[in-house]
Design a protein around this motif. Sequence first.
Motif, PDB file in Angstrom:
ATOM      1  N   GLU A  10       0.813  -1.210   0.000  1.00  0.00           N
ATOM      2  CA  GLU A  10       0.000   0.000   0.000  1.00  0.00           C
ATOM      3  C   GLU A  10       0.853   1.270   0.000  1.00  0.00           C
ATOM      4  O   GLU A  10       1.916   1.306   0.608  1.00  0.00           O
ATOM      5  N   HIS A  11       0.324   2.284  -0.667  1.00  0.00           N
ATOM      6  CA  HIS A  11       0.982   3.580  -0.758  1.00  0.00           C
ATOM      7  C   HIS A  11       0.377   4.519   0.282  1.00  0.00           C
ATOM      8  O   HIS A  11      -0.845   4.620   0.400  1.00  0.00           O
ATOM      9  N   PHE A  12       1.253   5.204   0.999  1.00  0.00           N
ATOM     10  CA  PHE A  12       0.848   6.147   2.029  1.00  0.00           C
ATOM     11  C   PHE A  12       1.580   7.455   1.808  1.00  0.00           C
ATOM     12  O   PHE A  12       2.565   7.520   1.074  1.00  0.00           O
ATOM     13  N   ALA A  13       1.115   8.484   2.498  1.00  0.00           N
ATOM     14  CA  ALA A  13       1.776   9.784   2.444  1.00  0.00           C
ATOM     15  C   ALA A  13       1.588  10.491   3.777  1.00  0.00           C
ATOM     16  O   ALA A  13       0.593  10.274   4.472  1.00  0.00           O
ATOM     17  N   ASP A  34     -10.016   5.107  12.192  1.00  0.00           N
ATOM     18  CA  ASP A  34      -9.322   5.699  11.051  1.00  0.00           C
ATOM     19  C   ASP A  34      -9.265   7.224  11.139  1.00  0.00           C
ATOM     20  O   ASP A  34      -9.108   7.907  10.137  1.00  0.00           O
ATOM     21  N   ALA A  35      -9.337   7.756  12.348  1.00  0.00           N
ATOM     22  CA  ALA A  35      -9.296   9.208  12.537  1.00  0.00           C
ATOM     23  C   ALA A  35      -7.958   9.801  12.104  1.00  0.00           C
ATOM     24  O   ALA A  35      -7.867  10.992  11.862  1.00  0.00           O
ATOM     25  N   HIS A  36      -6.934   8.972  11.988  1.00  0.00           N
ATOM     26  CA  HIS A  36      -5.627   9.453  11.562  1.00  0.00           C
ATOM     27  C   HIS A  36      -5.505   9.566  10.043  1.00  0.00           C
ATOM     28  O   HIS A  36      -4.493  10.022   9.548  1.00  0.00           O
ATOM     29  N   ILE A  37      -6.538   9.181   9.300  1.00  0.00           N
ATOM     30  CA  ILE A  37      -6.509   9.281   7.842  1.00  0.00           C
ATOM     31  C   ILE A  37      -7.143  10.604   7.428  1.00  0.00           C
ATOM     32  O   ILE A  37      -8.295  10.879   7.740  1.00  0.00           O
ATOM     33  N   ILE A  38      -6.359  11.431   6.733  1.00  0.00           N
ATOM     34  CA  ILE A  38      -6.839  12.735   6.281  1.00  0.00           C
ATOM     35  C   ILE A  38      -7.711  12.574   5.048  1.00  0.00           C
ATOM     36  O   ILE A  38      -8.755  13.198   4.922  1.00  0.00           O
ATOM     37  N   ILE A  86      -2.964   6.703   0.572  1.00  0.00           N
ATOM     38  CA  ILE A  86      -3.623   6.999   1.842  1.00  0.00           C
ATOM     39  C   ILE A  86      -2.809   8.059   2.560  1.00  0.00           C
ATOM     40  O   ILE A  86      -1.659   7.829   2.938  1.00  0.00           O
ATOM     41  N   TRP A  87      -3.417   9.234   2.729  1.00  0.00           N
ATOM     42  CA  TRP A  87      -2.757  10.367   3.365  1.00  0.00           C
ATOM     43  C   TRP A  87      -3.088  10.339   4.852  1.00  0.00           C
ATOM     44  O   TRP A  87      -4.249  10.461   5.234  1.00  0.00           O
ATOM     45  N   ILE A  88      -2.059  10.111   5.665  1.00  0.00           N
ATOM     46  CA  ILE A  88      -2.296  10.001   7.101  1.00  0.00           C
ATOM     47  C   ILE A  88      -1.815  11.242   7.849  1.00  0.00           C
ATOM     48  O   ILE A  88      -0.882  11.911   7.433  1.00  0.00           O
ATOM     49  N   ASP A  89      -2.489  11.495   8.942  1.00  0.00           N
ATOM     50  CA  ASP A  89      -2.135  12.596   9.834  1.00  0.00           C
ATOM     51  C   ASP A  89      -1.189  12.021  10.881  1.00  0.00           C
ATOM     52  O   ASP A  89      -1.628  11.436  11.870  1.00  0.00           O
ATOM     53  N   ILE A  90       0.100  12.141  10.642  1.00  0.00           N
ATOM     54  CA  ILE A  90       1.095  11.533  11.527  1.00  0.00           C
ATOM     55  C   ILE A  90       1.034  12.153  12.921  1.00  0.00           C
ATOM     56  O   ILE A  90       1.276  11.475  13.917  1.00  0.00           O
ATOM     57  N   ARG A  91       0.656  13.408  13.005  1.00  0.00           N
ATOM     58  CA  ARG A  91       0.538  14.051  14.318  1.00  0.00           C
ATOM     59  C   ARG A  91      -0.546  13.373  15.148  1.00  0.00           C
ATOM     60  O   ARG A  91      -0.348  13.103  16.325  1.00  0.00           O
ATOM     61  N   HIS A  92      -1.687  13.121  14.524  1.00  0.00           N
ATOM     62  CA  HIS A  92      -2.788  12.468  15.239  1.00  0.00           C
ATOM     63  C   HIS A  92      -2.404  11.033  15.610  1.00  0.00           C
ATOM     64  O   HIS A  92      -2.670  10.579  16.719  1.00  0.00           O
ATOM     65  N   LEU A  93      -1.776  10.341  14.667  1.00  0.00           N
ATOM     66  CA  LEU A  93      -1.375   8.954  14.925  1.00  0.00           C
ATOM     67  C   LEU A  93      -0.379   8.884  16.078  1.00  0.00           C
ATOM     68  O   LEU A  93      -0.511   8.027  16.964  1.00  0.00           O
ATOM     69  N   LEU A  94       0.591   9.778  16.094  1.00  0.00           N
ATOM     70  CA  LEU A  94       1.561   9.795  17.199  1.00  0.00           C
ATOM     71  C   LEU A  94       0.904  10.168  18.517  1.00  0.00           C
ATOM     72  O   LEU A  94       1.320   9.710  19.574  1.00  0.00           O
ATOM     73  N   GLY A  95      -0.124  10.983  18.454  1.00  0.00           N
ATOM     74  CA  GLY A  95      -0.845  11.373  19.660  1.00  0.00           C
ATOM     75  C   GLY A  95      -1.544  10.201  20.315  1.00  0.00           C
ATOM     76  O   GLY A  95      -1.786  10.202  21.522  1.00  0.00           O
TER      77      GLY A  95
END
Length: 184
Positions: free
Chosen positions: A42-45, A146-150, A169-178
């Motif tokens: 899978e491709h992420f960003a 999936d709240a970390h997915i923008i 899949i564009w993820i919110d790394i800040r939210h994921l790290l939180g």
Amino acid sequence: MTESIREEHPEAGIVGGAREERLQQGSIAENVQVVEFLLGKEHFAIDLFDVREVVEYTTITKLPNTPSYIRGIIDLRGEITTIIDLKEQMNIRADIEVKDDDSRIIVLDDRITRSKIGIMVDDVSSVSTFSLAQVDKTAIAETSADAHIIGIIKKKTKIKEKDITELIIWIDIRHLLGTINHTA
């Protein structure tokens, strides 16, 4: 080999509130710059502005009594940096296992993480700019899982004279790290 994101993309020094403020003022066109990477097939960003640099895999020292997604720590030019296995954290199972030596570490900007953190990914493919019109935010169900997915970026490419749309899949790394309760 170290690839400095900021040298190639001078706006990468703008993080968090400064970037959002410029977006609101209209001084940045309605574009988004991301670092594209692979986890399994899978491709992420993640947002380019959240990245300090990309480095090749180096030996990771494991820490005792830490969650399985915390791979350990590395010495990155004299700074101890915690490494998070993003594939493990996001429960992504790959059909083909990538050897650690072939992996990359995306070192996050410590202004957003408040500590030295890197995320281990299978490969980093590129730094890209997309129009916000290419981002589908409606395709994501708004659940806590999936709240970390923008959103989903629709990237147009050509393979063997055929136009295809690659989904990133564009993820919110800040939210994921939180959501990560790391001890390092």
